[in-house]
Scaffold this active site. Sequence first.
Site, short mmCIF file in Angstrom:
data_model
loop_
_atom_site.label_atom_id
_atom_site.label_comp_id
_atom_site.label_asym_id
_atom_site.label_seq_id
_atom_site.Cartn_x
_atom_site.Cartn_y
_atom_site.Cartn_z
N SER A 1 0.84 -1.20 0.00
CA SER A 1 0.00 0.00 0.00
C SER A 1 0.88 1.26 0.00
CB SER A 1 -0.93 -0.06 1.21
OG SER A 1 -1.91 0.93 1.14
N ARG B 1 -11.81 5.97 10.45
CA ARG B 1 -11.28 4.61 10.36
C ARG B 1 -12.33 3.64 9.83
NH1 ARG B 1 -6.63 2.08 9.39
NH2 ARG B 1 -6.56 0.04 10.37
N ASP C 1 -8.83 -6.42 -4.42
CA ASP C 1 -8.42 -5.11 -3.88
C ASP C 1 -9.07 -4.02 -4.74
OD1 ASP C 1 -7.15 -2.82 -3.01
OD2 ASP C 1 -5.12 -3.63 -3.18
N HIS D 1 -7.97 -5.11 -0.09
CA HIS D 1 -6.68 -4.45 0.01
C HIS D 1 -5.83 -5.05 1.13
CE1 HIS D 1 -3.81 -1.26 -0.45
NE2 HIS D 1 -3.97 -0.83 0.77
N ASP D 2 -6.48 -5.43 2.23
CA ASP D 2 -5.77 -5.98 3.38
C ASP D 2 -5.16 -7.36 3.12
OD1 ASP D 2 -5.79 -3.97 5.17
OD2 ASP D 2 -7.42 -4.73 6.43
#
Lengths: 403, 196
Positions: A160, A230, A335, A368-369
């Site tokens: 990232s 968040r 992602d 994405h994680d």
Amino acid sequence: MTSTIPKDSVGIVKPELIHFDEALTLRSGKVIESYDLMIECYGELNQDKSNAILICHALSGDHHAAGYHELEGKKDEKPGWWDTCIGPGKPFDSDIFFIVSLNNLGGCSGSTGPTTINPETGKAYGPDFPIITVRDWVNSQARLADHLEIDQWAAVIGGSLGGMQVLRWAISYPERIRHAIVIAAAPKLSAQNIAFNEVARQSITTDPDFHQGHYYEQGTYPKKGLTLARMIGHITYLSDSSMNEKFGKDSLTGGNFGRDLSTGKLNFGFDVDFQVESYLQYKGESFSSNFDANSYLLITKTLDYFDPAVDYEGDLSKAFLHGNCKFLVVSFSSDWRFPPERSRELVNTLLKAKRQVSYLEIESDGGHDAFLLPVPRYLEGLSSYLSVVANETFTNEKTSHAS
Amino acid sequence: MRADLSIIKDWIEPQSRVLDLGCGDGSFLALLKEEKQIFDCGLDLDAENINKCLLAGVNVIEQDLDKGLANFSDNSFDSVLLTQTLQAVQKPDVLVDEMLRIGEKCIIIFPNFAYWRYRLYLVSKGRMPVSKSIPFEWYDTPNIHFCTIKDFDFLCSTKNIKVLNRTVVDDKHQNSSLMNIYPNLFGINAIYHISR
């Protein structure tokens, strides 16, 4: 110790604070007179200092990438953020490599940042901490390499925003890096990426407890705003399918509108009905109590400003015309924050610059994680690539010892 | 090493840039790196192959040939290789054009479907040939565009492609005088070295 340490863990680790007295001129023109960087190291540096790997963290990461901290004589429950990849026998093998991880400038885990006392005012920098760019980070990381007497990294690795730092290393210090491993990254943010960041910033700055960033003096912090920021971010790190997998298991029973209910029934009100809501709130709140809102604002700007092509008339390939490092680019199918197309864009740029590049497109539901998850093909690919990096390191060492 | 690869190895200049489309486990590129210090770039789609390339230190890009090669610039490689893959792509003619756009010279190896045993198989059994070198049934074969040496020669002449060299080999990758006289009848695999 309450629980035993896994065999493939780097074990109990201790961070180290390193002070730098030489002023750092930032991209913005502002100058930081002196600063501290909090770092962690795993493994041993070999004699000719050829086995060093630098780990670059993403938005919410820090220096604690692997192993366990000791808390009041006990092993902390959770290992570092990239423990899936760092450790003995893992892709970034601490038996082979000397692995360095740091908290970047502007962060809030010990390195100089908004929560640090500004020597000029005697108060925390807060919102007056200068905007830091990826280039500034990499310049500070180069100073860290000097401090550790590492002329050239065997590899610089990041996912990232971490991957963006790797790209910057290859551009700014091409002779100081042998391998660049860029995971789930992009050559620059899309308008949609910036839009999400702006919503996150707005939610923080409009929180009544924000006090224009001077909330430390008020003994408070923008908990609601940072939680909301968040929560938004977290949604973009997951994928639709991974959220369904986590929160839609009861959908087969048909009575839950296809999603898991929090209390087993609908409330017909505006409180939490679905598990995904309570999960996001929990994630957001626990983050807000551990992360500084000014740092969060700052680092989202760092992301937005990243665009190394601006120095090269918009043609990023020109940025990579110099240097010999090899690249490994990795993306994940689900992602949607930095989707595979963005990584392919990068690969094509590198091909255009006639650079050596390998590219993996990993099938995963992790969003994405996924770059933090133990996806078998991903870990295998990293291990394979790093095994070649390790061989070069040993060959170098043998040659230099012989000479 | 397979004889066909040893033939084409001689066509690769030292220190040149080589793009291998469908590079498999990367062993040929690894060999060229070792012996000729080439700049290597392989393309493949198979996860296991890609991992083997990484282990061998070969540059490999996960990319589907059927989605095109638009990401490669004109004349960016000295040689572009396509071994035993031409018959498996959706648009072989477009791929050949693309290869010649990207590379100065191209090397293509494909199975010759006019080999006499295949002809006999089809005539005598009335069924699609299955052999040691083409071991698939018609429904599960990855090979969707079979051609013959004559077909490929025809393609080259219509597209004004220069054939720098053409060799035919059998399934042991050996060459014989019979094959040289009647390549389209006795050649199992055709090896072309072409350019614009």
